[in-house]
Design a protein around this motif. Structure first.
Motif, PDB file in Angstrom:
ATOM      1  N   ILE A  95      -9.119  -4.032 -24.629  1.00 20.99           N
ATOM      2  CA  ILE A  95      -9.152  -3.917 -23.105  1.00 20.99           C
ATOM      3  C   ILE A  95     -10.551  -4.059 -22.496  1.00 20.99           C
ATOM      4  O   ILE A  95     -11.658  -4.105 -23.485  1.00 20.99           O
ATOM      5  N   ARG A  96     -10.683  -4.519 -21.476  1.00 21.42           N
ATOM      6  CA  ARG A  96     -11.715  -4.685 -20.657  1.00 21.42           C
ATOM      7  C   ARG A  96     -11.484  -4.283 -19.174  1.00 21.42           C
ATOM      8  O   ARG A  96     -10.303  -4.439 -18.782  1.00 21.42           O
ATOM      9  N   GLY A  97     -12.623  -3.679 -18.409  1.00 21.41           N
ATOM     10  CA  GLY A  97     -12.494  -3.588 -17.145  1.00 21.41           C
ATOM     11  C   GLY A  97     -12.610  -4.391 -16.129  1.00 21.41           C
ATOM     12  O   GLY A  97     -13.104  -5.619 -16.513  1.00 21.41           O
ATOM     13  N   THR A  98     -11.906  -4.117 -15.032  1.00 19.38           N
ATOM     14  CA  THR A  98     -11.866  -5.219 -13.853  1.00 19.38           C
ATOM     15  C   THR A  98     -12.819  -4.872 -12.644  1.00 19.38           C
ATOM     16  O   THR A  98     -13.094  -5.491 -11.979  1.00 19.38           O
ATOM     17  N   GLY A  99     -13.499  -3.699 -12.943  1.00 20.52           N
ATOM     18  CA  GLY A  99     -14.178  -3.202 -11.633  1.00 20.52           C
ATOM     19  C   GLY A  99     -13.449  -2.045 -11.173  1.00 20.52           C
ATOM     20  O   GLY A  99     -13.902  -1.264 -10.144  1.00 20.52           O
ATOM     21  N   ASP A 100     -12.163  -2.084 -11.180  1.00 18.31           N
ATOM     22  CA  ASP A 100     -11.161  -0.991 -10.454  1.00 18.31           C
ATOM     23  C   ASP A 100     -11.534   0.230 -10.759  1.00 18.31           C
ATOM     24  O   ASP A 100     -11.831   1.011 -11.759  1.00 18.31           O
ATOM     25  N   PHE A 125      -9.389  -0.785 -28.542  1.00 18.10           N
ATOM     26  CA  PHE A 125     -10.867  -1.119 -28.387  1.00 18.10           C
ATOM     27  C   PHE A 125     -11.326  -1.396 -26.865  1.00 18.10           C
ATOM     28  O   PHE A 125     -10.441  -2.366 -26.527  1.00 18.10           O
ATOM     29  N   PHE A 126     -12.383  -1.041 -26.507  1.00 14.76           N
ATOM     30  CA  PHE A 126     -12.895  -1.527 -25.057  1.00 14.76           C
ATOM     31  C   PHE A 126     -14.083  -2.228 -25.451  1.00 14.76           C
ATOM     32  O   PHE A 126     -15.118  -2.063 -26.305  1.00 14.76           O
ATOM     33  N   THR A 127     -14.141  -3.516 -24.510  1.00 12.62           N
ATOM     34  CA  THR A 127     -15.271  -4.155 -24.660  1.00 12.62           C
ATOM     35  C   THR A 127     -16.033  -4.441 -23.293  1.00 12.62           C
ATOM     36  O   THR A 127     -15.346  -4.752 -22.174  1.00 12.62           O
ATOM     37  N   PRO A 128     -17.183  -4.155 -22.997  1.00  9.49           N
ATOM     38  CA  PRO A 128     -18.087  -4.272 -21.775  1.00  9.49           C
ATOM     39  C   PRO A 128     -18.756  -5.476 -21.728  1.00  9.49           C
ATOM     40  O   PRO A 128     -19.803  -5.793 -21.045  1.00  9.49           O
ATOM     41  N   ASN A 242     -18.026  -4.657 -28.664  1.00  8.74           N
ATOM     42  CA  ASN A 242     -18.843  -5.608 -27.382  1.00  8.74           C
ATOM     43  C   ASN A 242     -18.642  -7.006 -28.049  1.00  8.74           C
ATOM     44  O   ASN A 242     -19.603  -7.932 -28.539  1.00  8.74           O
ATOM     45  N   ILE A 243     -17.557  -7.656 -27.785  1.00  4.30           N
ATOM     46  CA  ILE A 243     -17.124  -8.936 -28.002  1.00  4.30           C
ATOM     47  C   ILE A 243     -16.520  -9.764 -26.619  1.00  4.30           C
ATOM     48  O   ILE A 243     -16.255  -9.100 -25.875  1.00  4.30           O
ATOM     49  N   PRO A 244     -16.795 -11.087 -26.639  1.00  6.87           N
ATOM     50  CA  PRO A 244     -16.403 -11.638 -25.258  1.00  6.87           C
ATOM     51  C   PRO A 244     -14.866 -11.953 -25.409  1.00  6.87           C
ATOM     52  O   PRO A 244     -14.446 -12.250 -26.632  1.00  6.87           O
TER      53      PRO A 244
END
Length: 424
Positions: A95-100, A125-128, A242-244
């Motif tokens: 998952i990654r954030g959208t800024g929400d 897993f979370f990627t920033p 931390n992956i694209p």
């Protein structure tokens, strides 16, 4: 032909008289005499100015900047906020954030992102990787890290990036989320609650008396802290990777867009405004960068403004922002053309009724629907005014560099705009 010329002359005379009245009132005002003042007023749907006073000069807009962020949101987002992007990879969920900003936010509706994450059986897993901002914006007072109005900017906020403390009858505090209760340290040398700058240790002094006190304190929100909070709430571990993610992702929507806009405008919520610009970046497939979002919005949606805005953040906390009153009015015209009036006036603070205008313009029915903007030595008001004749005007009244009490400037703005409402 004579009738047409007569009509045109009346319209021109009306505009001149309005500008003359405005100039006279400002020049004669003892309150506004030593400051910088600029005003622009126009009928909605009409490019011609009804009245102006130094409307081509640049001013620090403070939270009037939120009108720009609002328009950016309107230009990029639909009825719902994109709350999360994700990739299913075998038995893994990345998952990654959208800024929400809505996930577990104490003042926003329940986010569907929480239900989505709670119901997943995968390892998450979370990627920033795509987040490019610093925790604070350019031109902010970085020493204000402990103040409620300056939460940190992140890719995936949680609990509004704040800890909310409520007093108890014994003078202690209860933390929300409870996760922060163990991080509280009694300290008689502080007033209220003070967080250590770079770690989440909250020093507090006991309260006397029975009055209930609520304090919001920003959290120093690293990726690790966010994941600890989210894992603790979901009762499942979420790990950092931390992956694209450079392929097409799926999206989970979170809350209705208007619920975010209304909260942002009504209480002038800086955190929501900052995150809204990251949502704009997500919608336009940009990295989570306020700079890149602003540059894109100016190029694609705001290139026709009278004066190019110097626009540096989403909230107006930055003193690097500079807008002219006539540009503010041009923006208000664009907003009015995009949003039906009934919906728009529900989102904006209403004079005498709601939000930051609850104690101003108390005439019935409300005739001012506008956004305030305040910093030290700055007070601005930009929005819409309904005259006694039923005309709807877009206006921007900007005040900078004053040394008198803000309350005095605020009352003078109220007096002059009320007169405009009665006269025109």
């Amino acid at each position: 032909m004579r009738t047409l010329l007569f009509f045109i002359s009346i319209v021109a005379l009306s505009g001149c008289s309005a500008s003359h009245y405005l100039k006279r009132e400002i020049d004669r005002s003892a309150v506004l005499s030593q400051q910088h003042t600029g005003v622009s007023i126009a009928r909605v749907g009409d490019r011609t100015s009804l009245a102006s006073y130094q409307d081509n000069k640049y001013f620090v807009p403070a939270s009037n900047t939120k009108l720009f962020s609002f328009y950016a949101g309107l230009s990029a987002l639909g009825d719902s906020i994109p709350g999360l992007e994700y990739l299913e990879w075998g038995e893994l969920l990345i998952i990654r954030g959208t800024g929400d900003p809505s996930l577990l936010h104490p003042d926003l509706p329940h986010s569907k992102v929480f239900d989505f994450l709670k119901g997943r059986k995968d390892q998450i897993f979370f990627t920033p990787f795509h987040f490019e901002n610093k925790r604070f914006g350019p031109g902010w007072a970085w020493s204000d890290y402990n103040d409620y109005y300056q939460p940190e900017v992140t890719a995936m906020p949680i609990y509004g990036n704040i800890a909310r403390f409520r007093s108890t009858p014994t003078g202690q505090y209860r933390a929300n989320p409870r996760f922060w209760q163990k991080a509280m340290v009694p300290d008689t040398t502080v007033s209220g609650i003070e967080r250590e700058e770079l770690q989440n240790v909250f020093h507090y002094s006991r309260l006397s008396g029975s009055q209930v006190v609520t304090r919001d304190v920003p959290v120093h929100m690293t990726d690790q802290v966010m994941l600890q909070l989210l894992s603790d709430t979901l009762k499942k571990e979420i790990k950092l990777i931390n992956i694209p993610l450079e392929i097409e992702l799926q999206t989970v929507n979170s809350i209705p867009s208007d619920s975010l806009y209304a909260r942002m405008m009504q209480v002038s919520d800086n955190m929501l405004a900052e995150q809204l610009m990251l949502l704009y970046a997500t919608a336009n497939k940009l990295p989570l960068s306020t700079d890149k979002a602003i540059a894109h919005a100016i190029k694609h949606h705001l290139a026709d403004l009278p004066d190019k805005p110097v626009w540096k953040d989403g909230s107006g906390l930055s003193r690097y922002n500079l807008f002219t009153p006539r540009t503010m009015v041009a923006l208000l015209q664009k907003i009015y053309a995009k949003v039906p009036q009934e919906r728009l006036f529900q989102i904006l603070p209403a004079g005498g009724k709601t939000g930051t205008l609850k104690n101003l313009f108390k005439e019935e029915p409300p005739f001012i629907f506008a956004k305030t903007g305040s910093l030290s030595n700055v007070y601005n008001l930009s929005g819409y005014l309904i005259t006694k004749k039923g005309k709807i005007l877009a206006f921007s009244f900007m005040n900078n560099n004053f040394t008198k009490p803000t309350a005095d400037v605020r009352k003078e703005v109220e007096r002059i705009l009320t007169s405009v409402r009665n006269k025109y």
